[in-house]
Design a protein around this motif. Sequence first.
Motif, short mmCIF file in Angstrom:
data_model
loop_
_atom_site.label_atom_id
_atom_site.label_comp_id
_atom_site.label_asym_id
_atom_site.label_seq_id
_atom_site.Cartn_x
_atom_site.Cartn_y
_atom_site.Cartn_z
N TRP A 85 0.82 -1.22 0.00
CA TRP A 85 0.00 0.00 0.00
C TRP A 85 0.85 1.28 0.00
N ILE A 86 2.09 1.16 0.42
CA ILE A 86 2.90 2.38 0.62
C ILE A 86 3.15 3.08 -0.72
N GLY A 87 2.73 4.36 -0.79
CA GLY A 87 2.92 5.16 -1.99
C GLY A 87 1.87 4.96 -3.06
N LEU A 88 0.83 4.21 -2.74
CA LEU A 88 -0.20 3.87 -3.74
C LEU A 88 -1.25 4.97 -3.89
N ASP A 89 -1.75 5.16 -5.09
CA ASP A 89 -2.91 6.04 -5.31
C ASP A 89 -4.16 5.22 -4.97
N ALA A 90 -4.43 5.09 -3.68
CA ALA A 90 -5.52 4.23 -3.22
C ALA A 90 -6.87 4.75 -3.71
N GLU A 91 -7.02 6.07 -3.71
CA GLU A 91 -8.30 6.65 -4.15
C GLU A 91 -8.58 6.27 -5.61
N GLY A 92 -7.57 6.39 -6.45
CA GLY A 92 -7.72 6.02 -7.86
C GLY A 92 -8.01 4.54 -8.03
N LEU A 93 -7.35 3.72 -7.21
CA LEU A 93 -7.55 2.28 -7.26
C LEU A 93 -8.99 1.90 -6.93
N PHE A 94 -9.53 2.47 -5.85
CA PHE A 94 -10.91 2.17 -5.46
C PHE A 94 -11.92 2.74 -6.46
N ARG A 95 -11.62 3.92 -6.97
CA ARG A 95 -12.53 4.56 -7.94
C ARG A 95 -12.67 3.66 -9.18
N GLU A 96 -11.54 3.14 -9.62
CA GLU A 96 -11.53 2.29 -10.80
C GLU A 96 -12.22 0.94 -10.52
N ASP A 99 -15.96 1.64 -9.82
CA ASP A 99 -16.58 2.47 -10.85
C ASP A 99 -17.55 3.47 -10.21
N LEU A 100 -17.11 4.03 -9.08
CA LEU A 100 -17.89 5.01 -8.32
C LEU A 100 -16.93 6.08 -7.78
N PRO A 101 -17.45 7.29 -7.47
CA PRO A 101 -16.59 8.29 -6.82
C PRO A 101 -16.10 7.74 -5.48
N ALA A 102 -14.80 7.87 -5.19
CA ALA A 102 -14.24 7.32 -3.95
C ALA A 102 -13.36 8.35 -3.26
N THR A 103 -13.44 8.36 -1.93
CA THR A 103 -12.63 9.24 -1.10
C THR A 103 -11.97 8.39 -0.02
N VAL A 104 -10.66 8.51 0.16
CA VAL A 104 -9.94 7.71 1.15
C VAL A 104 -9.32 8.63 2.20
N LEU A 105 -9.45 8.25 3.47
CA LEU A 105 -8.85 9.02 4.57
C LEU A 105 -8.41 8.08 5.68
N ASN A 106 -7.60 8.59 6.57
CA ASN A 106 -7.13 7.82 7.72
C ASN A 106 -8.30 7.34 8.56
N ASP A 107 -8.20 6.11 9.08
CA ASP A 107 -9.35 5.52 9.79
C ASP A 107 -9.70 6.25 11.08
N ALA A 108 -8.69 6.63 11.86
CA ALA A 108 -8.99 7.34 13.10
C ALA A 108 -9.51 8.75 12.83
N ASP A 109 -9.00 9.39 11.77
CA ASP A 109 -9.52 10.71 11.40
C ASP A 109 -11.01 10.61 11.06
N ALA A 110 -11.39 9.53 10.36
CA ALA A 110 -12.80 9.33 10.02
C ALA A 110 -13.63 9.16 11.29
#
Length: 248
Positions: A85-96, A99-110
């Motif tokens: 996961w380190i350095g990954l565009d996780a948001e782009g990965l989930f969006r693809e 096939d939906l708008p995706a937003t990724v954030l730190n779990d404790a921040d959420a």
Amino acid sequence: MAATVFGVDIGGSGIKGAPVDLGRGVLAQERHKVLTPHPASPEAVVAAVREVVRHFDHQGPVGLTFPGVVVGGHTRTAANVDKGWIGLDAEGLFREALDLPATVLNDADAAGFAETAYGAGKARDGVVLVLTFGTGIGSALFVDGVLVPNTELGHLELRGKDAERRASSAAKERHELTWEQWASRVDEYLDMVEMLFSPQLIIIGGGVSRKHEKFMPLLNAREAQVVPAELRNDAGIVGAAMAAAKAG
């Protein structure tokens, strides 16, 4: 429209999600949970997330928490999941993948977003610290309602180790500690974060918050008010949905 935003909480042991009613800050349907794959590689986690989202046949924005530092949708650290996961565009990965708008954030921040909007930290000014005790220790630091993102205070050093190695709820299970033994380790950790940040309020969340009556009465009195999270273990899902709604 309020109930069509979806939240997914990716944890070290489980991946859970549900549609969220943001008008009330509650799950709109009972959450669906799958076990976190091991190893928790990006491909395996994405497949598990897809399963959770498709369980509800959800169409629309999805917010996702991640147990590590997230900056601009990129995952920077991976203490309790696969290093891929380190350095990954996780948001782009989930969006693809979804096939939906995706937003990724730190779990404790959420979790912190949810608790300060709807729960134990609602309408509280000053310094508020939300701590989630689970596989690790997550942290969310708020100053007058504004988040200082990605604080990762579970990785402060305590007795020569990451604090979460000694005081997370996983550490309690790993070392087969009694509630009294574990509470003394939590106290030692709280002493440190209180010394560093002088919060007026500390909110204890994560899965163990369901059993707060077993350990919170054992904690020492301190300057900060220490209270259990009101949204319990749903806070991450609610906060993820809030982030997705905010991202539009």
